[in-house]
Design an enzyme around this catalytic site. Structure first.
Site, short mmCIF file in Angstrom:
data_model
loop_
_atom_site.label_atom_id
_atom_site.label_comp_id
_atom_site.label_asym_id
_atom_site.label_seq_id
_atom_site.Cartn_x
_atom_site.Cartn_y
_atom_site.Cartn_z
N SER A 142 0.84 -1.21 0.00
CA SER A 142 0.00 0.00 0.00
C SER A 142 0.87 1.25 0.00
O SER A 142 1.99 1.24 0.48
CB SER A 142 -0.88 0.02 1.25
OG SER A 142 -1.53 -1.21 1.40
N1 SAH Z 1 -0.27 -4.97 4.24
C1 SAH Z 1 0.39 -4.95 2.96
C2 SAH Z 1 -0.58 -4.82 1.84
C3 SAH Z 1 -0.84 -6.10 1.22
S1 SAH Z 1 -1.95 -6.06 -0.14
C4 SAH Z 1 1.41 -3.84 2.94
O1 SAH Z 1 2.11 -3.66 3.90
O2 SAH Z 1 1.57 -3.18 1.97
C5 SAH Z 1 -3.34 -6.89 0.53
C6 SAH Z 1 -3.12 -8.32 0.87
O3 SAH Z 1 -4.35 -8.80 1.37
C7 SAH Z 1 -2.73 -9.23 -0.28
O4 SAH Z 1 -1.52 -9.84 -0.02
C8 SAH Z 1 -3.87 -10.23 -0.35
O5 SAH Z 1 -3.47 -11.54 -0.69
C9 SAH Z 1 -4.40 -10.18 1.07
N2 SAH Z 1 -5.75 -10.68 1.28
C10 SAH Z 1 -6.86 -10.51 0.51
N3 SAH Z 1 -7.92 -11.14 1.05
C11 SAH Z 1 -7.45 -11.73 2.22
C12 SAH Z 1 -8.05 -12.52 3.22
N4 SAH Z 1 -9.34 -12.90 3.18
N5 SAH Z 1 -7.27 -12.93 4.24
C13 SAH Z 1 -5.98 -12.60 4.31
N6 SAH Z 1 -5.36 -11.86 3.39
C14 SAH Z 1 -6.08 -11.41 2.35
#
Ligand code: SAH
Length: 288
Positions: A135
């Site tokens: 993000s």
């Molecule tokens: N927190 C991260 C952002 C990751 S993007 C950062 O530091 O930038 C969002 C993430 O959410 C992705 O890796 C995706 O696989 C995950 N995601 C989506 N649906 C999910 C769910 N139901 N449970 C766990 N993770 C999920």
């Protein structure tokens, strides 16, 4: 690298601060580095002088590592570049000094591919594989500020993150909460985050492979919950696992876009408010 005089078991949130310069320097030599990062709990009289030596060596290793991985354009010291990022966040209206300090401390460039590292301190989301993104800093800052509320310098107790991705936000959260539980549904990203976070010895971060739509009941209730993926609605499991006095922040789909939703739980129930438009990857159920 515990502060002298503090028992290591309870020391962690400071360890990311203290370890900042070490960063990935120890990734290649975890076993060699471990003793220096985790000094045996000494008796009081031994503590002062000799703990400093291994730290200096590690700092040197960190500088060497930083030189090796420093991408073109990142400048001599990534902390300076990060400080500029933090100043921009401040200028954009982020007011929570504790969030800003946490973001100053965590080297975001180590959480993205080397080829993208020179963009790591721009305010942009970047790909982390499997069609997911890290993000953008302003959104991370805003969500964490909303989640903390007006807590001043106080640490949160337990925080749940849905969507570990590469682990960047979990590393930031490690400065803000005594325990961070972060759930990821994609095994490859869960493993990647584990690898990226390992050198930090972030022992207040618990990475869980699972479906975060269900939250993570074993560590509930949480006084902060933050979702990094946008769903159609706030999940009932998250509400159930939110402590009274806790705050939940999640992107929720609204037509063709998403909005940040804040839910505050008090002793009478839940108070919901909507904030700015955002754009997150979708929240999906199940694991892969
Ligand atoms: N927190 C991260 C952002 C990751 S993007 C950062 O530091 O930038 C969002 C993430 O959410 C992705 O890796 C995706 O696989 C995950 N995601 C989506 N649906 C999910 C769910 N139901 N449970 C766990 N993770 C999920």
């Amino acid at each position: 690298m515990s502060e002298p005089g503090k028992p290591r078991g309870r020391s962690f949130p400071l360890s990311l601060d203290k370890l900042t310069p070490v960063a990935r320097s120890v990734a290649t030599r975890p076993s060699a580095a471990a003793p220096a990062l985790t000094p045996a709990r000494p008796t009081a009289p031994e503590r002062k002088p000799n703990l400093l030596r291994p730290q200096r060596l590690l700092q040197q290793a960190a500088l060497d590592r930083e030189r090796q991985v420093r991408p073109a354009g990142l400048g001599l010291d990534s902390e300076l570049v990060r400080a500029r990022m933090v100043e921009r966040l401040r200028a954009q209206g982020i007011r929570d000094e504790k969030v800003l300090a946490a973001m100053l401390a965590v080297p975001r460039h180590l959480f993205v591919d080397t080829a993208l590292a020179n963009q790591a301190y721009e305010d942009t989301a970047l790909p982390i594989g499997l069609q997911q993104t890290i993000s953008k800093p302003s959104v991370v800052a805003r969500m964490l500020e909303l989640m903390r509320g007006n807590r001043g310098d106080a640490m949160l107790q337990r925080v749940l993150e849905i969507g570990t991705g590469c682990g960047y936000q979990a590393a930031v959260l490690a400065h803000l909460a005594r325990l961070v539980v972060s759930v990821e549904r994609l095994k490859a990203l869960h493993d990647k985050a584990r690898e990226l976070l390992a050198p930090w010895r972030a022992d207040n971060v618990r990475l869980v492979y699972g479906d975060g739509m269900l939250g993570h009941p074993p560590n509930a209730p949480y006084d902060g919950i933050v979702a990094a993926a946008g769903g159609e609605a706030i999940q009932q499991a998250w509400l159930d696992q939110l402590a009274v006095g806790g705050r939940l922040v999640a992107p929720v789909v609204r037509g063709s876009t998403q909005v940040l939703v804040l839910v505050e739980r008090n002793d009478r129930g839940f108070v919901r408010s909507e904030h700015e438009a955002v754009h997150f990857v979708p929240l999906k159920s199940g694991t892969t």
